[in-house]
Design a protein around this motif. Sequence first.
Motif, PDB file in Angstrom:
ATOM      1  N   LEU A  71       2.111   5.272  -3.572  1.00 36.42           N
ATOM      2  CA  LEU A  71       1.022   5.107  -2.594  1.00 36.42           C
ATOM      3  C   LEU A  71       1.141   3.785  -1.838  1.00 36.42           C
ATOM      4  N   ASP A  72       2.333   3.181  -1.945  1.00 39.46           N
ATOM      5  CA  ASP A  72       2.641   1.944  -1.206  1.00 39.46           C
ATOM      6  C   ASP A  72       1.960   0.704  -1.736  1.00 39.46           C
ATOM      7  N   LEU A  73       1.480   0.727  -2.962  1.00 41.21           N
ATOM      8  CA  LEU A  73       0.984  -0.523  -3.529  1.00 41.21           C
ATOM      9  C   LEU A  73       2.163  -1.324  -4.069  1.00 41.21           C
ATOM     10  N   ASN A  74       1.961  -2.619  -4.096  1.00 41.15           N
ATOM     11  CA  ASN A  74       3.002  -3.518  -4.571  1.00 41.15           C
ATOM     12  C   ASN A  74       2.836  -3.649  -6.093  1.00 41.15           C
ATOM     13  N   VAL A  75       3.758  -3.082  -6.869  1.00 39.17           N
ATOM     14  CA  VAL A  75       3.544  -3.011  -8.321  1.00 39.17           C
ATOM     15  C   VAL A  75       4.683  -3.693  -9.088  1.00 39.17           C
ATOM     16  N   VAL A  76       4.290  -4.603  -9.968  1.00 39.44           N
ATOM     17  CA  VAL A  76       5.238  -5.258 -10.876  1.00 39.44           C
ATOM     18  C   VAL A  76       4.925  -4.784 -12.292  1.00 39.44           C
ATOM     19  N   ALA A  77       5.962  -4.461 -13.067  1.00 41.90           N
ATOM     20  CA  ALA A  77       5.751  -4.053 -14.466  1.00 41.90           C
ATOM     21  C   ALA A  77       6.291  -5.141 -15.385  1.00 41.90           C
ATOM     22  N   LEU A  78       5.398  -5.727 -16.178  1.00 44.03           N
ATOM     23  CA  LEU A  78       5.853  -6.699 -17.182  1.00 44.03           C
ATOM     24  C   LEU A  78       6.086  -5.941 -18.488  1.00 44.03           C
ATOM     25  N   LEU A  79       7.325  -5.989 -18.961  1.00 47.93           N
ATOM     26  CA  LEU A  79       7.681  -5.257 -20.182  1.00 47.93           C
ATOM     27  C   LEU A  79       7.507  -6.222 -21.343  1.00 47.93           C
ATOM     28  N   VAL A  80       6.377  -6.074 -22.040  1.00 44.86           N
ATOM     29  CA  VAL A  80       5.984  -7.115 -23.000  1.00 44.86           C
ATOM     30  C   VAL A  80       6.154  -6.682 -24.450  1.00 44.86           C
ATOM     31  N   GLY A  81       6.593  -5.447 -24.697  1.00 43.09           N
ATOM     32  CA  GLY A  81       6.740  -4.974 -26.076  1.00 43.09           C
ATOM     33  C   GLY A  81       8.163  -5.166 -26.577  1.00 43.09           C
ATOM     34  N   SER A  82       8.369  -4.865 -27.863  1.00 38.98           N
ATOM     35  CA  SER A  82       9.726  -4.965 -28.420  1.00 38.98           C
ATOM     36  C   SER A  82      10.594  -3.830 -27.881  1.00 38.98           C
TER      37      SER A  82
END
Length: 472
Positions: A71-82
């Motif tokens: 939907l054109d949002l600016n999305v960052v994914a922080l991968l914080v798990g093991s």
Amino acid sequence: MIRAFSIDDVRAAEEAVKRELEPGELMQRAALGLAEVARARSDEDGRVVVLAGSGDNGGDALYAAAHLARLDLNVVALLVGSRTHEEALAAATAEGVVPIEWRSGKVPAAAAEALAEANLVIDGIVGIGASPGLPKHLENLPDLFANDAYVIAVDLPSGVDPSGVVAADCLYADETVTFSLLKPCHLLPAGEAACGQLTVVDIGVPEPDSPAVVRYEASDATRLWPTPGAFDDKYSRGVLGVMTGSESYPGAAVLGVTAAVTTGVGMVRYIGPRRATDLVLGSVPEIVSGPGRVQAWLLGSGWDGHGGAPELVDELLDDILPIVLDAGALDLLDEPRSAPTLLTPHAGELKRLAQRLGLEHTQGVPGARVVADALGAHVLLKGATTLIVPPSSTRGPLVSQTDGPAWLATAGSGDVLAGMIGALVASGLGVTEAGALGVLLHGRAAHLANPGGPVRALDVARCAGRAVAEFL
Ligand SMILES: NC(=O)C1=CN([C@@H]2O[C@H](COP(=O)(O)OP(=O)(O)OC[C@H]3O[C@@H](n4cnc5c(N)ncnc54)[C@H](OP(=O)(O)O)[C@@H]3O)[C@@H](O)[C@H]2O)[C@@H](O)CC1
Ligand SMILES: [K+]
């Protein structure tokens, strides 16, 4: 009635539905529902950070990230798990989501920058698979958020104990999006405050048979209220026997009796020391003073010792009538009675009671539970959230009510609540229903006494009748 289900029952219900669906379909439904809520809460040019942990909760968040990026949002994914849900991550990156790994240690600069700029944070660190508390590297996570960032928790706020029993460090949310079924942490004090607004997305998982936690609503009061019929008289409506107040604290008797009479019961018989009896008769002339036949007893509010008739107390405890034991009467019981019994301690009284009985827990749900089991009684633990904990043998759900304004934390408030509950038990309700509806009534009457402002206990008692009329 609002219902929440044990984590085991939630998992079993989800597994049963999954067997009928294509692999991954249930998670897709959850992610789509989550993305729709997130989209509705974000700006046109929204900057979104998704926190993705090791399990399926992270999977929900990453698939939702894919929808939002599309939907054109600016999305960052922080991968914080093991670990990371690899298929969901692949779906997200294919839509342009930018992944950043932060699995331990200090926050990477790019992650800190993304968090500082985000106006929407989606917390998919952990869900119903959580052990309580946050991993070390995430303990100060909220310090990295922008002040106006809106935080949506996926299923439940990460760090919260899903069963709602253990209080632990967690990520407070503005909104929690859960899927079909409420979990205990959504209704219990150890988790509820962290949830913010609770939004339920229906993913097609039917309710299991038995809830673990319930919350009564006004419609339950309408449904269950012991409303008299044309052929009732004062005796058939129920008589409440009240032994409260003392020479030192006669006011407690006036408050409880006023509340009982105003809540509505066929008759109140009052037994107490001379001074308290005179004061009660002076302000509540409807009562009958002295012993006689009753349908239920209320004992203990304002006691200084064993009330007005210590010789009667042992007899009452041996009797088959339901009893509400408040304040000073909490000390009376050492073993289960054979009749319904409701104890109404606040946190301090629960602690003293559990210590007197030598029990291993003294606080919160575990404390109330061990006392309930030891005494075969329902424990109504008063607080901002009032809990009713039944003995384990009943297999009944916990009740969690958050009905009263904080203004109800005032002297005499508990005496009034006890009177309301006593009236409902004498009118024939079981102790759970009487406790829950009493707490609902107490909160509603406080609101009527002075909407949004301070209340005095006597005004709350006097407003009970109007509050009942509103329920009906
Ligand atoms: N089942 C279904 O049908 C559906 C499920 N759905 C979704 O799945 C979620 C449940 O998924 P789940 O079972 O994978 O557990 P989940 O909570 O994601 O992770 C557990 C892992 O996290 C870790 N960990 C533990 N404690 C932690 C902590 N305090 N803080 C941080 N990490 C912690 C630990 O892994 P570790 O990193 O230690 O290896 C553990 O193994 C559910 O809440 C809902 O969102 C929806 O899609 C609807 C359909
Ligand atoms: K979460």
